[in-house]
Design a protein around this motif. Structure first.
Motif, PDB file in Angstrom:
ATOM      1  N   MET A  29       0.848  -1.174   0.000  1.00 35.98           N
ATOM      2  CA  MET A  29       0.000   0.000   0.000  1.00 35.98           C
ATOM      3  C   MET A  29       0.898   1.243   0.000  1.00 35.98           C
TER       4      MET A  29
ATOM      5  N   GLN B 177      -7.979   7.631   3.528  1.00 36.38           N
ATOM      6  CA  GLN B 177      -9.117   6.905   4.103  1.00 36.38           C
ATOM      7  C   GLN B 177      -9.608   7.606   5.378  1.00 36.38           C
TER       8      GLN B 177
ATOM      9  N   MET C  86      -2.245   6.586   1.689  1.00 36.42           N
ATOM     10  CA  MET C  86      -3.575   5.990   1.497  1.00 36.42           C
ATOM     11  C   MET C  86      -4.338   5.962   2.823  1.00 36.42           C
TER      12      MET C  86
END
Length: 102
Positions: A1, A9, A5
């Motif tokens: 990832m 989120q 990110m």
């Protein structure tokens, strides 16, 4: 990832939470009633937070067949007073969500 990110989120969660709060506060505001009055309480007008007139009460002393203009002015004053209250409450309640937005 990829890095960042998680931040994205997290930001999306915060936005959804804020949107839910805004919706709840707007619904509560819509359910609130505001009563505007003319001078000496000759006319009272009750409106909802959605600016829908719900009730008008006219003191019989305000009814003078020879001076309908005065009665009209009293009704306008009461309506405008109630609508100003709705606007003020809307600004104080919902304004925090729009600060800084153009």
């Amino acid at each position: 990832m990829m890095r960042g990110m998680g931040n994205m989120q997290n930001m999306m969660k915060q936005m959804k939470k804020m949107q839910a709060q805004m919706t709840a506060e707007q619904a509560a505001l819509n359910e609130t009633t505001f009563t505007g009055t003319a001078p000496d309480d000759m006319v009272k007008v009750t409106v909802s937070g959605e600016k829908k007139v719900q009730d008008i009460t006219i003191n019989p002393a305000a009814v003078d067949p020879d001076d309908v203009d005065m009665l009209q002015d009293l009704v306008l004053a009461a309506v405008n007073d109630a609508l100003a209250q709705v606007d003020a409450k809307t600004q104080s309640t919902m304004g925090k969500y729009t600060k800084g937005l153009q």
